[in-house]
Design a protein around this motif. Structure first.
Motif, short mmCIF file in Angstrom:
data_model
loop_
_atom_site.label_atom_id
_atom_site.label_comp_id
_atom_site.label_asym_id
_atom_site.label_seq_id
_atom_site.Cartn_x
_atom_site.Cartn_y
_atom_site.Cartn_z
N GLY A 290 -11.99 42.02 108.63
CA GLY A 290 -11.31 40.87 108.03
C GLY A 290 -9.85 41.20 107.78
N SER A 291 -9.22 40.47 106.88
CA SER A 291 -7.81 40.64 106.58
C SER A 291 -7.63 41.40 105.28
CB SER A 291 -7.12 39.26 106.48
OG SER A 291 -7.66 38.52 105.39
N GLU A 292 -6.38 41.78 104.99
CA GLU A 292 -6.11 42.47 103.72
C GLU A 292 -6.34 41.56 102.52
OE1 GLU A 292 -2.27 44.17 103.69
OE2 GLU A 292 -2.66 45.60 105.32
N LYS A 293 -6.12 40.25 102.72
CA LYS A 293 -6.33 39.32 101.61
C LYS A 293 -7.82 39.03 101.40
CE LYS A 293 -1.87 36.96 101.99
NZ LYS A 293 -1.19 35.64 102.17
N GLN A 294 -8.60 39.08 102.49
CA GLN A 294 -10.03 38.82 102.38
C GLN A 294 -10.81 39.92 103.10
OE1 GLN A 294 -10.40 34.84 103.99
NE2 GLN A 294 -10.07 33.89 102.00
N PRO A 295 -10.79 41.13 102.57
CA PRO A 295 -11.51 42.23 103.23
C PRO A 295 -13.02 42.08 103.06
CG PRO A 295 -10.57 42.97 101.15
CD PRO A 295 -10.07 41.57 101.37
N GLN A 296 -13.76 42.50 104.09
CA GLN A 296 -15.22 42.43 104.07
C GLN A 296 -15.79 43.71 104.67
OE1 GLN A 296 -15.54 38.67 106.30
NE2 GLN A 296 -16.45 37.73 104.49
N VAL A 297 -17.05 43.97 104.35
CA VAL A 297 -17.77 45.11 104.94
C VAL A 297 -19.20 44.69 105.22
CG1 VAL A 297 -16.37 46.87 103.76
CG2 VAL A 297 -18.44 46.00 102.67
N TYR A 298 -19.80 45.35 106.19
CA TYR A 298 -21.23 45.19 106.45
C TYR A 298 -21.96 46.30 105.71
CZ TYR A 298 -20.92 41.60 110.07
OH TYR A 298 -20.74 40.42 110.75
N LYS A 308 -20.51 41.46 103.13
CA LYS A 308 -20.10 41.30 101.74
C LYS A 308 -18.58 41.33 101.64
CE LYS A 308 -24.12 43.12 99.30
NZ LYS A 308 -24.58 44.02 98.21
N SER A 309 -18.06 40.54 100.73
CA SER A 309 -16.63 40.53 100.43
C SER A 309 -16.35 41.58 99.36
CB SER A 309 -16.18 39.16 99.96
OG SER A 309 -16.35 38.19 100.97
N VAL A 310 -15.22 42.29 99.50
CA VAL A 310 -14.87 43.34 98.55
C VAL A 310 -13.40 43.19 98.17
CG1 VAL A 310 -16.58 44.97 99.42
CG2 VAL A 310 -14.28 44.93 100.43
N LYS A 311 -13.01 43.94 97.16
CA LYS A 311 -11.61 44.04 96.77
C LYS A 311 -11.19 45.50 96.89
CE LYS A 311 -11.42 40.09 93.59
NZ LYS A 311 -11.11 39.64 92.22
N GLU A 321 -9.91 52.50 98.46
CA GLU A 321 -10.56 52.38 97.16
C GLU A 321 -11.18 50.99 97.04
OE1 GLU A 321 -9.57 52.22 92.36
OE2 GLU A 321 -7.95 52.16 93.86
N ILE A 322 -12.42 50.91 96.58
CA ILE A 322 -13.11 49.63 96.39
C ILE A 322 -13.18 49.36 94.89
CG2 ILE A 322 -15.23 48.31 96.79
CD1 ILE A 322 -13.67 49.01 99.31
N THR A 323 -12.51 48.32 94.46
CA THR A 323 -12.48 47.99 93.03
C THR A 323 -13.54 46.97 92.64
OG1 THR A 323 -10.82 46.26 93.43
CG2 THR A 323 -10.01 48.48 92.94
N ASN A 324 -14.12 46.27 93.61
CA ASN A 324 -15.13 45.26 93.29
C ASN A 324 -15.92 44.93 94.56
OD1 ASN A 324 -16.62 43.42 91.84
ND2 ASN A 324 -15.15 41.75 92.07
N GLY A 325 -17.24 44.72 94.41
CA GLY A 325 -18.06 44.26 95.52
C GLY A 325 -19.08 45.26 96.01
N LEU A 326 -18.94 46.55 95.65
CA LEU A 326 -19.87 47.58 96.10
C LEU A 326 -20.26 48.49 94.94
CD1 LEU A 326 -18.40 48.75 99.55
CD2 LEU A 326 -20.25 47.10 99.15
N GLU A 327 -21.40 49.16 95.11
CA GLU A 327 -21.85 50.15 94.16
C GLU A 327 -21.93 51.51 94.86
OE1 GLU A 327 -22.33 49.69 91.00
OE2 GLU A 327 -21.99 47.52 91.05
N PRO A 328 -21.78 52.59 94.12
CA PRO A 328 -21.90 53.91 94.73
C PRO A 328 -23.27 54.10 95.38
CG PRO A 328 -20.93 54.08 92.54
CD PRO A 328 -21.40 52.68 92.69
N ASN A 342 -24.26 38.33 110.08
CA ASN A 342 -24.93 38.47 108.79
C ASN A 342 -26.44 38.36 108.99
OD1 ASN A 342 -25.16 38.84 106.04
ND2 ASN A 342 -24.94 36.65 105.57
N GLY A 343 -27.17 39.45 108.66
CA GLY A 343 -28.62 39.46 108.83
C GLY A 343 -29.10 40.13 110.08
N THR A 344 -28.23 40.66 110.93
CA THR A 344 -28.64 41.32 112.16
C THR A 344 -29.41 42.60 111.84
OG1 THR A 344 -26.71 40.47 113.35
CG2 THR A 344 -27.85 42.37 114.31
N PRO A 345 -30.58 42.83 112.44
CA PRO A 345 -31.31 44.09 112.24
C PRO A 345 -30.49 45.25 112.85
CG PRO A 345 -32.78 42.43 113.13
CD PRO A 345 -31.39 41.88 113.23
N VAL A 346 -30.44 46.36 112.14
CA VAL A 346 -29.64 47.50 112.60
C VAL A 346 -30.45 48.77 112.45
CG1 VAL A 346 -27.42 46.42 112.05
CG2 VAL A 346 -28.60 47.77 110.31
N THR A 347 -30.00 49.73 113.21
CA THR A 347 -30.52 51.07 113.07
C THR A 347 -29.36 52.04 113.04
OG1 THR A 347 -31.90 52.80 114.09
CG2 THR A 347 -30.79 51.27 115.58
#
Length: 349
Positions: A290-298, A308-311, A321-328, A342-347
């Motif tokens: 995504g972009s710097e304004k709307q970063p995302q991660v799988y 998921k969207s993160v900050k 550094e992830i300030t919001n959107g994920l847990e350790p 979104n929802g694709t099965p992965v290995t």
């Protein structure tokens, strides 16, 4: 009757066309690839963990001389001596050029004769005044003449001194503008001396990174011409004013000694490491889409890729550094995102 035949022919043509289009559509649909919703996509993952991040910034600049000066005479005249050549090493006080001062010396000689006459007159007037044979004003006039002649002699002596031009500091003659016998005027350049016993690496530092530097700070300097050598540098100047692009020149002084001799104009670079305070949740830079304004991660959850969207906060060469959107501890996809939805099965590989 004729109209009926035409109408039947038109209907037949339309029917044939429709049948052909439907048949072609089926053939195209059969050829189109349809992904298997149950087929797993291979991806690479990394774990979101707490890290002590260090931010390393590299800056490129060029070396300028420690000192450089154009030699300009204070007096004018013909050059009678010019014992220098371009590329020559000269020491402080070394003779650079000598102007013809013969005429000035003749003038001093004439004034010294005049001065001697005034001094003899003064002695005679002093004796005559004692016997009231001459007025005292003659003594005053002679004394003024003596002082005036002495001042003229000092002026000529200063001009003779200015006719001898020496190097103000040790360096290399990088340019010679005149030749022996040339006639120069006061202030015209005759040679250029460059001191490269130490060099100044000038780099432009952006506003957001300028606080990483302070005067007296020691840094390691690398060069393209000597890729395996490192030079010790010290920050000697941080500009108080930036340019239109909000870049601030920073000078790093490097002692130029040893077998790896640097020269003015060469490129040099520094890498300044800024340690960020405390531990922070971080993921590899490759995981961000995504972009710097709307970063995302799988994120991999129950064998599926979940978008998921993160900050993000601080960044380094390798991590965000992830300030919001994920847990350790969560698994984030770092490679293969182009094949995911979104929802694709992965290995994980």
């Amino acid at each position: 009757m004729k109209r009926i035949v035409v109408l039947l022919a038109l209907v037949s043509t339309l029917g044939l066309t429709a049948w052909t289009l439907l048949n072609n559509k089926k053939e195209v649909e059969e050829k189109v690839y349809k992904p298997n919703p149950d087929q797993k996509v291979g991806v690479r993952t990394a774990t979101a963990t707490l890290r002590n991040l260090a931010q390393e910034n590299a800056f490129l600049g060029s070396f300028i001389p420690n000192r450089q000066v154009e030699i300009r005479p204070q007096a004018g005249g013909q050059i009678s001596q010019l014992p220098i050549e371009e590329g020559q090493q000269v020491g402080a006080g070394r003779l650079i050029a000598k102007l013809d001062d013969e005429q000035l010396r003749y003038q001093i000689e004439g004034l010294q004769v005049t001065l001697e006459g005034y001094q003899n007159d003064l002695k005679r007037y002093e004796n005559l005044v004692k016997g009231d044979a001459t007025p005292a004003v003659n003594i005053e006039r002679t004394q003024l003449s003596i002082r005036s002649t002495q001042a003229q002699i000092k002026q000529l002596q200063k001009q003779i001194a200015n006719a001898t031009i020496t190097a103000p500091f040790a360096g290399i003659v990088t340019e010679k503008m005149v030749e022996k016998g040339s006639v120069v005027s006061p202030g015209s350049p005759i040679a250029k001396i460059t001191d490269i016993s130490s060099l100044k690496l000038v780099v432009d530092v952006p506003e957001k990174a300028i606080n990483q530097f302070h005067v007296g700070q020691t840094l390691s300097v690398s060069t393209e011409v000597y890729p395996d050598a490192q030079f010790a540098g010290r920050v000697t100047l941080i500009a108080a004013e930036g340019d239109a692009a909000h870049n601030y020149p920073v000078e790093i002084t490097v002692h130029n000694a040893g077998k790896n001799q640097l020269r003015a104009g060469m490129y040099g670079s520094i890498a300044n490491t800024n340690k960020l305070k405390g531990q922070m949740l971080a993921i590899p830079r490759q995981a961000i889409i995504g972009s710097e304004k709307q970063p995302q991660v799988y994120v991999v959850e129950n064998g599926k890729a979940v978008l998921k969207s993160v900050k993000i906060g601080a960044t380094t060469n390798d991590y965000y550094e992830i300030t919001n959107g994920l847990e350790p501890g969560v698994q984030v996809v770092t490679s293969g995102q182009v094949n995911l939805q979104n929802g694709t099965p992965v290995t994980a590989q």
